[in-house]
Scaffold this active site. Structure first.
Site, PDB file in Angstrom:
ATOM      1  N   ARG A 107       0.888  -1.176   0.000  1.00 34.35           N
ATOM      2  CA  ARG A 107       0.000   0.000   0.000  1.00 34.35           C
ATOM      3  C   ARG A 107       0.915   1.211   0.000  1.00 34.35           C
ATOM      4  O   ARG A 107       1.719   1.389   0.908  1.00 34.35           O
ATOM      5  CB  ARG A 107      -0.889  -0.007   1.247  1.00 34.35           C
ATOM      6  CG  ARG A 107      -1.569   1.333   1.476  1.00 34.35           C
ATOM      7  CD  ARG A 107      -2.661   1.273   2.498  1.00 34.35           C
ATOM      8  NE  ARG A 107      -3.824   0.593   1.952  1.00 34.35           N
ATOM      9  CZ  ARG A 107      -5.017   0.590   2.535  1.00 34.35           C
ATOM     10  NH1 ARG A 107      -5.205   1.204   3.672  1.00 34.35           N
ATOM     11  NH2 ARG A 107      -6.032  -0.048   1.987  1.00 34.35           N
ATOM     12  N   HIS A 134      -7.560   1.055  -6.205  1.00 36.50           N
ATOM     13  CA  HIS A 134      -7.733   0.109  -5.095  1.00 36.50           C
ATOM     14  C   HIS A 134      -8.405  -1.166  -5.640  1.00 36.50           C
ATOM     15  O   HIS A 134      -9.556  -1.459  -5.319  1.00 36.50           O
ATOM     16  CB  HIS A 134      -8.587   0.767  -3.999  1.00 36.50           C
ATOM     17  CG  HIS A 134      -8.497   0.103  -2.666  1.00 36.50           C
ATOM     18  ND1 HIS A 134      -7.672  -0.982  -2.418  1.00 36.50           N
ATOM     19  CD2 HIS A 134      -9.138   0.366  -1.495  1.00 36.50           C
ATOM     20  CE1 HIS A 134      -7.802  -1.347  -1.157  1.00 36.50           C
ATOM     21  NE2 HIS A 134      -8.686  -0.554  -0.576  1.00 36.50           N
ATOM     22  N   GLN A 137     -10.172  -3.935  -3.392  1.00 30.13           N
ATOM     23  CA  GLN A 137     -11.465  -3.506  -2.860  1.00 30.13           C
ATOM     24  C   GLN A 137     -12.591  -3.775  -3.862  1.00 30.13           C
ATOM     25  O   GLN A 137     -13.657  -4.291  -3.512  1.00 30.13           O
ATOM     26  CB  GLN A 137     -11.406  -2.002  -2.545  1.00 30.13           C
ATOM     27  CG  GLN A 137     -12.695  -1.451  -1.982  1.00 30.13           C
ATOM     28  CD  GLN A 137     -13.012  -2.037  -0.617  1.00 30.13           C
ATOM     29  OE1 GLN A 137     -12.190  -1.992   0.273  1.00 30.13           O
ATOM     30  NE2 GLN A 137     -14.201  -2.592  -0.448  1.00 30.13           N
ATOM     31  N   ASP A 225     -17.564   6.888  -0.671  1.00 34.06           N
ATOM     32  CA  ASP A 225     -16.313   6.725   0.071  1.00 34.06           C
ATOM     33  C   ASP A 225     -16.080   8.019   0.842  1.00 34.06           C
ATOM     34  O   ASP A 225     -16.744   9.038   0.599  1.00 34.06           O
ATOM     35  CB  ASP A 225     -15.170   6.448  -0.935  1.00 34.06           C
ATOM     36  CG  ASP A 225     -13.846   6.102  -0.278  1.00 34.06           C
ATOM     37  OD1 ASP A 225     -13.814   5.881   0.950  1.00 34.06           O
ATOM     38  OD2 ASP A 225     -12.831   6.043  -1.005  1.00 34.06           O
ATOM     39  N   CYS A 266     -16.341   1.249   1.041  1.00 32.39           N
ATOM     40  CA  CYS A 266     -15.138   0.430   1.291  1.00 32.39           C
ATOM     41  C   CYS A 266     -14.689   0.491   2.736  1.00 32.39           C
ATOM     42  O   CYS A 266     -13.982  -0.402   3.195  1.00 32.39           O
ATOM     43  CB  CYS A 266     -14.013   0.852   0.349  1.00 32.39           C
ATOM     44  SG  CYS A 266     -13.452   2.549   0.622  1.00 32.39           S
ATOM     45  N   ARG A 294     -13.113  -9.046   1.426  1.00 28.84           N
ATOM     46  CA  ARG A 294     -11.713  -8.703   1.153  1.00 28.84           C
ATOM     47  C   ARG A 294     -10.834  -9.923   1.434  1.00 28.84           C
ATOM     48  O   ARG A 294      -9.935 -10.249   0.667  1.00 28.84           O
ATOM     49  CB  ARG A 294     -11.256  -7.535   2.043  1.00 28.84           C
ATOM     50  CG  ARG A 294     -11.896  -6.194   1.750  1.00 28.84           C
ATOM     51  CD  ARG A 294     -11.442  -5.618   0.434  1.00 28.84           C
ATOM     52  NE  ARG A 294      -9.998  -5.442   0.378  1.00 28.84           N
ATOM     53  CZ  ARG A 294      -9.313  -4.427   0.913  1.00 28.84           C
ATOM     54  NH1 ARG A 294      -9.966  -3.438   1.497  1.00 28.84           N
ATOM     55  NH2 ARG A 294      -7.999  -4.349   0.805  1.00 28.84           N
TER      56      ARG A 294
END
Ligand code: CP
Ligand code: NVA
Length: 308
Positions: A107, A134, A137, A225, A266, A294
């Site tokens: 990340r 991402h 996700q 988000d 998310c 996930r």
């Protein structure tokens, strides 16, 4: 070598294969204690480095647990505590880590770092979020949608808020899974023009509808988000709130949606900012199934990376 960097670079066949395997693995271990190791231990004798240059709860925990469930050994590394934080090059970091571990999840901030790592690594790299995307996700989101509603092909997905990294991966996915994507947010926070143009050139049905009440009509899935991402300057906070308040997902907006629409986020969320608690905890919300998936989808992604 199979890197998992961005969804637009991976074939639909492979992405669908990952989702299928994720669902099979999830079903096979239903009800078992979380520490139970999966039957065939696909990561037996494998070590996976999980590198974080930004905070994380879900990505960190789900990858760590996933590696263990696959019979492998996870190693969580904080970017700030590595020589990476002291100026060692990405290329040298990639060459060195490749000598110790079998797989690397990172990340990071700029997507150039991710691609540089992949260029010099001799083991597969997984994108655990960058400023630009991402993909893990969105694989979990599609798995969640299909688990509840069947194929996402031909469905209408609507994104409310900031045209950020998570939205970008939805855009990549729209091309691969053939769903339409509507962005409902202010012009100042539109997703990148080059990305939307590239998607349109590939035949993606991408729309912008700045009226949230018309955007939500006929939606099968709505997502939002946080209004401020980890890489954003916190100074933009006040402006963002003003720019985005009309795009909050609240009960009034939800009342105009189809009764079986799914709501996703998310996480982490700023409750009562981008979405109200009433919506997040309401009957259409699947935010915690999304978080759980996930784990399952990333296990399948790691298996795909190590497969021939
Ligand atoms: N959704 C997500 O990636 O969460 P974390 O930042 O907690 O990993
Ligand atoms: N857009 C958010 C996603 C967090 C999982 C961020 O980048 O901070």
């Amino acid at each position: 070598m199979k890197h998992f960097l961005n969804l637009n670079e991976i074939s639909t066949k492979d992405l669908k294969g990952i989702l299928k395997q994720a669902q099979e693995m999830k079903d096979a271990r239903a009800g078992l204690p979380k520490g139970t190791i999966d039957e065939n231990q696909p990561l037996h004798q494998h070590i996976v480095a999980l590198v974080f240059e930004k905070p994380s709860t879900r990505t960190r925990t789900s990858f760590d647990v996933g590696v263990r469930q696959l019979g492998g050994q996870p190693m969580v590394l904080s970017g700030a505590e590595m020589q990476l934080g002291q100026g060692e090059s990405i290329a040298d970091t990639a060459r060195v880590l490749s000598r110790y571990v079998d797989l690397i999840m990172i990340r990071t901030f700029d997507s150039d770092t991710l691609y540089e790592l992949a260029k010099y690594s001799t083991v597969p790299i997984i994108n655990g979020l960058t400023n630009e995307s991402h993909p893990c996700q969105i694989m979990a989101d599609i798995m969640t949608f299909e688990e509840k509603r069947g194929s996402i092909e031909g469905k209408k997905v609507v994104w409310f808020g900031d045209g950020n990294n998570v939205l970008n991966s939805f855009l990549h996915a729209a091309g691969k899974f053939k769903f339409s994507l509507t962005f409902s947010g202010p012009k100042e926070l539109d997703p990148s023009k080059s990305l939307t143009q590239e998607a349109k050139n590939l035949g993606v049905e991408f729309y912008i509808d700045r009226d949230p009440y018309s955007a939500i009509k006929d939606a099968d899935l709505i997502a939002t988000d946080t209004w401020i991402s980890m890489h954003d300057d916190p100074k933009v906070k006040k402006d963002r709130r003003n720019q985005l308040k009309a795009f909050q997902v609240n009960e009034e907006l939800m009342s105009k949606a189809k009764t079986d629409v799914l709501f996703m986020h998310c996480l982490p969320a700023h409750r009562d900012e981008e979405a109200t608690s009433g919506v997040m905890d309401g009957k259409n919300s699947v935010i915690f199934d999304e978080a759980e998936n996930r784990l399952h989808v990333q296990k399948a992604i790691m298996r795909w990376c190590l497969s021939r």
